[in-house]
Design a protein around this motif. Structure first.
Motif, PDB file in Angstrom:
ATOM      1  N   VAL A   2       0.829  -1.040   0.031  1.00 51.00           N
ATOM      2  CA  VAL A   2      -0.091  -0.071  -0.023  1.00 51.00           C
ATOM      3  C   VAL A   2       0.855   1.165   0.157  1.00 51.00           C
ATOM      4  CG1 VAL A   2      -1.752   1.387   1.195  1.00 51.00           C
ATOM      5  CG2 VAL A   2      -1.672  -1.179   1.083  1.00 51.00           C
ATOM      6  N   TYR A   3       0.377   2.142  -0.786  1.00 49.35           N
ATOM      7  CA  TYR A   3       1.190   3.431  -0.909  1.00 49.35           C
ATOM      8  C   TYR A   3       0.459   4.528  -0.393  1.00 49.35           C
ATOM      9  CZ  TYR A   3       5.114   1.667  -3.730  1.00 49.35           C
ATOM     10  OH  TYR A   3       6.305   0.595  -4.088  1.00 49.35           O
ATOM     11  N   THR A   4       0.924   5.492   0.192  1.00 54.96           N
ATOM     12  CA  THR A   4      -0.032   6.736   0.618  1.00 54.96           C
ATOM     13  C   THR A   4       0.632   7.998  -0.011  1.00 54.96           C
ATOM     14  OG1 THR A   4       1.925   7.113   2.248  1.00 54.96           O
ATOM     15  CG2 THR A   4      -0.057   5.675   3.094  1.00 54.96           C
ATOM     16  N   VAL A   5      -0.197   8.823   0.168  1.00 56.49           N
ATOM     17  CA  VAL A   5       0.133  10.194  -0.742  1.00 56.49           C
ATOM     18  C   VAL A   5       1.097  10.833   0.140  1.00 56.49           C
ATOM     19  CG1 VAL A   5      -0.765  12.373  -1.694  1.00 56.49           C
ATOM     20  CG2 VAL A   5      -2.268   9.912  -2.266  1.00 56.49           C
ATOM     21  N   ASN A   6       2.076  11.381  -0.503  1.00 57.80           N
ATOM     22  CA  ASN A   6       3.124  12.291   0.331  1.00 57.80           C
ATOM     23  C   ASN A   6       2.702  13.788   0.148  1.00 57.80           C
ATOM     24  OD1 ASN A   6       5.368  12.997   1.931  1.00 57.80           O
ATOM     25  ND2 ASN A   6       6.768  12.835  -0.047  1.00 57.80           N
ATOM     26  N   ALA A   7       2.409  14.045  -1.074  1.00 49.63           N
ATOM     27  CA  ALA A   7       2.196  15.557  -1.510  1.00 49.63           C
ATOM     28  C   ALA A   7       1.448  15.566  -2.906  1.00 49.63           C
ATOM     29  CB  ALA A   7       3.470  16.468  -1.855  1.00 49.63           C
ATOM     30  N   VAL A   8       0.564  16.818  -2.953  1.00 46.76           N
ATOM     31  CA  VAL A   8      -0.279  16.907  -4.103  1.00 46.76           C
ATOM     32  C   VAL A   8      -0.108  18.352  -4.482  1.00 46.76           C
ATOM     33  CG1 VAL A   8      -2.424  17.244  -4.979  1.00 46.76           C
ATOM     34  CG2 VAL A   8      -2.051  15.386  -3.238  1.00 46.76           C
ATOM     35  N   LYS A   9       0.332  18.532  -6.094  1.00 55.36           N
ATOM     36  CA  LYS A   9       0.679  19.772  -6.486  1.00 55.36           C
ATOM     37  C   LYS A   9      -0.298  20.120  -7.836  1.00 55.36           C
ATOM     38  CE  LYS A   9       5.413  19.467  -5.236  1.00 55.36           C
ATOM     39  NZ  LYS A   9       6.740  19.203  -5.734  1.00 55.36           N
ATOM     40  N   LEU A  10      -0.510  21.481  -8.030  1.00 53.88           N
ATOM     41  CA  LEU A  10      -1.005  21.786  -9.050  1.00 53.88           C
ATOM     42  C   LEU A  10      -0.191  22.768  -9.793  1.00 53.88           C
ATOM     43  CD1 LEU A  10      -4.674  23.035  -7.627  1.00 53.88           C
ATOM     44  CD2 LEU A  10      -4.133  20.983  -9.428  1.00 53.88           C
ATOM     45  N   THR A  11       0.222  22.327 -11.029  1.00 55.46           N
ATOM     46  CA  THR A  11       1.148  23.074 -11.985  1.00 55.46           C
ATOM     47  C   THR A  11       0.498  23.076 -13.304  1.00 55.46           C
ATOM     48  OG1 THR A  11       3.355  23.241 -12.560  1.00 55.46           O
ATOM     49  CG2 THR A  11       2.245  20.944 -12.659  1.00 55.46           C
ATOM     50  N   GLY A  12       1.140  23.939 -14.116  1.00 60.59           N
ATOM     51  CA  GLY A  12       0.839  24.213 -15.476  1.00 60.59           C
ATOM     52  C   GLY A  12       0.338  25.783 -15.529  1.00 60.59           C
ATOM     53  N   LYS A  13      -0.572  25.730 -16.490  1.00 65.91           N
ATOM     54  CA  LYS A  13      -1.371  27.302 -16.656  1.00 65.91           C
ATOM     55  C   LYS A  13      -2.763  27.090 -15.902  1.00 65.91           C
ATOM     56  CE  LYS A  13      -2.374  30.659 -20.119  1.00 65.91           C
ATOM     57  NZ  LYS A  13      -2.440  31.068 -21.708  1.00 65.91           N
ATOM     58  N   LEU A  14      -3.135  27.548 -14.889  1.00 66.30           N
ATOM     59  CA  LEU A  14      -4.139  27.437 -14.096  1.00 66.30           C
ATOM     60  C   LEU A  14      -5.225  27.931 -14.469  1.00 66.30           C
ATOM     61  CD1 LEU A  14      -2.703  27.112 -10.634  1.00 66.30           C
ATOM     62  CD2 LEU A  14      -2.989  25.209 -12.418  1.00 66.30           C
ATOM     63  N   ILE A  15      -5.218  29.163 -15.197  1.00 64.82           N
ATOM     64  CA  ILE A  15      -6.196  29.958 -15.850  1.00 64.82           C
ATOM     65  C   ILE A  15      -6.856  30.667 -14.591  1.00 64.82           C
ATOM     66  CG2 ILE A  15      -8.413  29.966 -17.444  1.00 64.82           C
ATOM     67  CD1 ILE A  15      -5.583  29.663 -18.875  1.00 64.82           C
ATOM     68  N   VAL A  16      -7.612  29.970 -13.978  1.00 62.75           N
ATOM     69  CA  VAL A  16      -8.556  30.483 -12.722  1.00 62.75           C
ATOM     70  C   VAL A  16      -7.484  30.489 -11.428  1.00 62.75           C
ATOM     71  CG1 VAL A  16     -10.503  29.842 -13.755  1.00 62.75           C
ATOM     72  CG2 VAL A  16      -9.560  28.192 -12.050  1.00 62.75           C
ATOM     73  N   PRO A  17      -7.832  31.236 -10.412  1.00 56.23           N
ATOM     74  CA  PRO A  17      -7.071  31.347  -9.422  1.00 56.23           C
ATOM     75  C   PRO A  17      -6.946  29.908  -8.633  1.00 56.23           C
ATOM     76  CG  PRO A  17      -8.905  33.355  -9.476  1.00 56.23           C
ATOM     77  CD  PRO A  17      -8.995  32.398 -10.649  1.00 56.23           C
TER      78      PRO A  17
END
Length: 766
Positions: free
Chosen positions: A267-282
């Protein structure tokens, strides 16, 4: 087969070589063709690569023979020389006189005939044994995919006169091989039972005759393996693998054993979550859409839902082709994964034009006024989909589909095309019933929901039976204004002889005129207002109950009332007919004005909601609570305004209108113990809708199993008097109209309750 082809090619090559070797070069003065039966000489000349006047040598001889063989018309081709005349001697292949298929049940003859015609095995075509062999192979593949491994195919080719053949394909389908056992090897965390619950395939059980889940299919197994993979990936087993799958069949080809070897991993757990790229909205608008976070167990399902939610949000800004890719970074040592959602919005696009196809009767303007996506505006995924839902909710169309093709030559424009399939918008409803008290009852109503394609509704109701004589004319315009304000009117006359209905004995003559108005508040909410003027004449009989006689003594027998009604509607249903998700709430208040002959009020609240629990399963709950009473000089709600319960539209399994309070006998001891309705009502239904067995397409027909509950009361609600029933229902939108059937069994009927197990209603469309 390969050896046979090789031998034929070898013989052909030798034949060509010897034929060519035996011819001396010469100038062709004429060409003579021998052996033709059906093929015209012109066809042969068209395929021959030589003509009169050409020098004919070994090379042209070989090319000529190859060209004629490639046509497929001939079994043998020989070239001879007669002076300077080229003689072409051919032996034609036979033509197919007839093709017969026998013994097929699982695959229809019409489907097979079309398929055979597509590969060249049909009447009038040239017969080729290789084509027949390919047909047999394809038939085996089709039947094997249906689990019929005991299949036997015997092809018979009968030679006929004039170089023709008759082809007969005899099929012995055999029985479907049943799954005897499914074994999963290598699973330590989850038991076999837990994992096999995810499978469509199964060993035989009580429902297998309906679900056919015990019949092996390669396609179904592939889908089950994908569900198994998803089950593990949604629970953190990111390195899960299906190492191998073995499918074995017993020698008698009746039973199948399936073995699946898996490797679970850790079983693997989530270490971090990122949003990247051109997000357009805030980013703060996108963060709430992320459905998986640090310390959570990794889930592919939640990650996929996050990608879709972000894509939909960008779609509302005009970026309907946005891509949101989930990129995992796996740390094997820590058994953790970092997730990056890379946003690629693409180009912002706007709608050039909105088109409608298939509406041969309904005017474009009726469809266009339902659009929430506007032309020349930025495209919005939610608005395009909402517009589709609004078209479905009109009830005029059997099917609505939407496409968003890009405009040729542009990179930032799309067209939105709605394709509709119209259905009859007129309805002739009829109801037929029978009871010992009423005899035969007939009623009918003619309704046109889409007059001349304008979206306006006109209805004319006629009822003529021993119980009722009703005439009603109604008109409704859903768009009095461009903003969606609706309005209409109703005119009616009703004569009711309640004594024929096996309820309290009285007779009423009611003439009424009314107007209605609807005001939309937003996309899902609206207000409704009604103003109705009624003239009622009440007649009692010698066998009327004491309640009726007391009412007439106190209020007289003729009444003029003016009533005002207001209602609030919240509607999120996805369809007008056979909805599968969404709900509706209706709150209504009605009161007669004080200066009328009777003063009373009525209030009700109705809730309905649909829950899609699987692809073909929908769960519905529905409930209604209502209450009425008199005010001012009127002490009670007039008895002819009472609520009733029981019957197809209420609590199935009980005779219509028979539940609730009963009448008291009059001074002569007559008119007692008859259904009288009540001033308060409480009913509810829970129903599970499912598709019809053995039918692949059952959009117009569905079955249900239900539990009904409720009753009507004399003012105060008494939960001890709630009646229950359970049963099966069927609803069919037939070419002749809507039909509804139910078979119900009351669960706690009392001695005075009237039971009616089978009930139906019928409508005829035009």
């Amino acid at each position: 087969m390969n050896r046979c082809r090789l031998a034929k090619l070898l013989l052909l090559g030798i034949f060509i070589s010897f034929s060519a070797w035996g011819l001396e070069p010469f100038v062709i003065e004429d060409i003579r063709i021998e052996g033709l039966q059906r093929v015209s000489a012109g066809t042969v000349f068209n395929y021959l690569p030589v003509k009169v006047g050409d020098l004919f040598d070994q090379r042209q001889s070989a090319e000529s023979i190859k060209a004629l063989f490639r046509t497929g018309f001939f079994r043998d081709v020989r070239l001879e020389q007669d002076g300077n005349v080229l003689v072409v001697i051919v032996d034609e292949r036979p033509s197919i006189q007839s093709v017969k298929i026998e013994g097929n049940k699982d695959i229809g003859t019409e489907d097979l005939t079309k398929a055979l015609k597509g590969v060249g095995l049909s009447e009038g075509k040239v017969f080729d044994r290789q084509v027949l062999d390919k047909v047999e192979q394809e038939l085996r593949r089709q039947y094997y995919s249906r689990g019929k491994y005991g299949l036997k195919i015997d092809s018979d080719v009968t030679e006929l006169s004039r170089n023709r053949v008759a082809v007969t394909i005899k099929i012995s389908e055999g029985k479907v091989a049943k799954i005897k056992q499914i074994n999963i090897v290598g699973n330590n965390t989850f038991s076999d039972d837990e994992l096999l619950e995810q499978f469509e395939l199964s060993t035989p059980n009580l429902l297998s005759f309906y679900t056919k889940n015990d019949q092996y299919s390669k396609q179904k197994l592939s889908a089950d393996l994908e569900r198994l993979r998803s089950y593990y990936l949604d629970r953190g087993y990111i390195n899960f693998e299906i190492e191998s799958t073995q499918v074995s069949i017993t020698p008698d080809k009746k039973e199948i054993y399936i073995t699946i070897n898996v490797k679970e991993g850790e079983v693997y757990t989530v270490n971090a979550v990122k949003l990247t790229g051109k997000l357009i909205v805030p980013p703060e608008q996108l963060t709430p859409l992320v459905r998986i976070g640090p310390a959570d167990t990794f889930s592919r399902k939640l990650a996929t839902e996050t990608s879709k939610a972000i894509s939909d949000r960008l779609g509302d800004e005009g970026y309907i082709f946005a891509n949101v890719n989930m990129v995992p970074d796996i740390d094997e040592a820590q058994k953790a994964v970092s997730i990056t959602f890379f946003v690629d919005p693409g180009k912002q696009v706007y709608v050039r034009r909105i088109n409608f196809h298939g509406n041969t009767k309904t005017r474009d303007e009726v469809l266009r006024r339902e659009m929430r996506q506007m032309e020349a505006a930025w495209a919005s995924t939610s608005k395009i989909e909402r517009s589709k839902t609004r078209l479905e909710r009109l009830g005029y169309f059997q099917e609505v589909n939407v496409e968003t093709p890009a405009v040729a030559g542009t990179t930032d424009q799309i067209d939105v095309s709605y394709n509709v399939v119209e259905k009859p918008s007129g309805n002739l409803m009829a109801g037929v019933g029978f009871s010992q008290a009423q005899g035969i009852i007939f009623n009918a109503s003619v309704t046109q929901d889409n007059v001349f394609g304008t979206g306006k509704r006109i209805n004319l109701t006629f009822n003529n039976s021993s119980v009722n004589t009703i005439y009603r004319l109604g008109y409704f315009n859903p768009y009095l204004t461009l903003d969606g304000v609706s309005g209409g009117f109703d005119l009616s006359y009703r004569n009711t002889d309640a004594s024929r209905m096996y309820i309290a004995r009285y007779n009423t003559d009611v003439a009424s005129a009314g107007a209605n108005l609807g005001i939309p508040l937003n996309e899902f909410d609206s207000l409704r207002f009604n103003l109705d003027l009624e003239h009622t004449k009440l007649d009692a009989a010698s066998r009327s109950s004491q309640e009726i006689l007391d009412f007439i003594e106190e209020n007289g027998d003729t009444y003029n009332t003016l009533s005002l009604a207001a209602g609030w509607v919240h509607d999120t249903l996805n369809r007008a007919i056979f909805p599968t998700k969404g709900g509706a709430q209706r709150l209504s208040l009605l009161a007669s004005v004080p200066f009328g002959d009777l003063s009373y009020y009525k209030a009700s609240y109705k809730l309905q909601h649909y829950f899609p629990i699987a692809k073909d399963l929908t769960f519905m709950i529905e409930g209604e609570i209502a209450y009425g009473d008199g005010y001012g000089d009127s002490k009670k709600l007039p008895f002819f305004e009472h609520y009733y319960a029981g019957g197809p539209q209420s609590i199935r399994g009980f005779q219509p209108n028979t539940l609730g309070p009963r009448t008291r006998p009059n001074n002569q001891g007559l008119g007692g113990n008859l259904p009288f309705g009540g001033s308060s009502k409480l009913v509810g239904t829970a129903e599970l809708f499912f598709p019809v067995p053995f039918m692949q397409d059952s959009k117009n027909l569905r079955l249900g199993t239900f539990l009904d509950a409720g009753n009507v009361f004399d003012g105060t609600y008494d939960f001890g008097e709630i009646r229950y029933s359970a049963g099966l229902s069927a609803k069919w939108l037939s070419p002749f109209g809507a039909l509804a059937f139910s078979v119900a069994q009351p669960l706690n009927a009392s001695g005075r309750d009237e039971v009616q197990n089978f009930q139906f209603s019928f409508g005829s469309g035009f």
